[in-house]
Scaffold this active site. Sequence first.
Site, PDB file in Angstrom:
ATOM      1  N   SER A 139     -29.129 -22.113  -8.293  1.00  0.00           N
ATOM      2  CA  SER A 139     -28.283 -23.270  -8.580  1.00  0.00           C
ATOM      3  C   SER A 139     -29.066 -24.545  -8.322  1.00  0.00           C
ATOM      4  O   SER A 139     -29.964 -24.584  -7.468  1.00  0.00           O
ATOM      5  CB  SER A 139     -27.039 -23.249  -7.684  1.00  0.00           C
ATOM      6  OG  SER A 139     -26.306 -24.459  -7.795  1.00  0.00           O
ATOM      7  N   TYR A 152     -23.541 -23.056   0.890  1.00  0.00           N
ATOM      8  CA  TYR A 152     -23.909 -22.723  -0.488  1.00  0.00           C
ATOM      9  C   TYR A 152     -25.296 -23.273  -0.814  1.00  0.00           C
ATOM     10  O   TYR A 152     -26.148 -22.553  -1.364  1.00  0.00           O
ATOM     11  CB  TYR A 152     -22.877 -23.285  -1.453  1.00  0.00           C
ATOM     12  CG  TYR A 152     -23.133 -22.937  -2.902  1.00  0.00           C
ATOM     13  CD1 TYR A 152     -22.914 -21.643  -3.360  1.00  0.00           C
ATOM     14  CD2 TYR A 152     -23.585 -23.890  -3.806  1.00  0.00           C
ATOM     15  CE1 TYR A 152     -23.148 -21.303  -4.678  1.00  0.00           C
ATOM     16  CE2 TYR A 152     -23.820 -23.564  -5.133  1.00  0.00           C
ATOM     17  CZ  TYR A 152     -23.599 -22.273  -5.572  1.00  0.00           C
ATOM     18  OH  TYR A 152     -23.832 -21.942  -6.885  1.00  0.00           O
TER      19      TYR A 152
END
Length: 273
Positions: A139, A152
């Site tokens: 990501s 995250y």
Amino acid sequence: MTVHVDNLVLTGACGGLGQALARRFLAGGARVALVGLNRPVLEALAQGAPGRCRVYTPDVSDPAAMQAMARDWVTRVGLPDAVIANAGVAGGYDTAEANDLMVFRRMLEINLLGVATTFQPFVAAMRERGRGQLVGVASLAGWRGLPGNGAYCASKAGLIRYLESLRAELRGSGVGVLTVSPGYLRTALTAGNRFAMPGLMEPDEAARRIAQAMAQGREQCVLPRRLGWLQRALGVLPATWTDPLLLRQPRKPRVGEAGATPIPGLPPSHEKN
């Protein structure tokens, strides 16, 4: 270099991007091992390509379960041409909250350790064969830490470095490693976001670009590219400038808050805190 994928192992096949990837490769005639936790969704995908799919529902962070899945698929279908480690979870995180420590641990287990346990059963055999492709879905959040999203961001930053290390280890072996760094995709993981999502991309378009990057034998795929440029620009600015801007943005919902996405493997009490 053109890479053809006839035999694919795909984790996270239940999610928006996973389903889009599965449909794209199945439409091209590939045989696909569909790995995820939502059996009805996987079985519905498999029904669209009779005889070319098998459904598996292991926890991707469980090495024994992933090794068993790999043995079964290789025995039935053969060593895959490519493995896409797409399984992942997201959620807000607050270091001041004791319950969130378990969220952090579980996110690392799925997003980071889960990629290693997905690849491990195939690496030696691919290297011996002299051909293969390992794809990790990271990501753009792994490029810079974001307030309220530390777990995250840390898991994806760790994944990017892991893939970088693995690529160097396999250099010259015929086994390629592709790092996919998406920005915002219109999936369940972003549905509860309360902030602007520039460059929001549909899963089908993301799957098309990932498949293209795989076919070209690329090592990096940023989705969309312009958001990657923005992230790089933010990275060269002083944190004293960018942190105040980021702190003013709404934060991603934590587990138990409205709009939060479930994280498999957490005790039920965590979903209600």
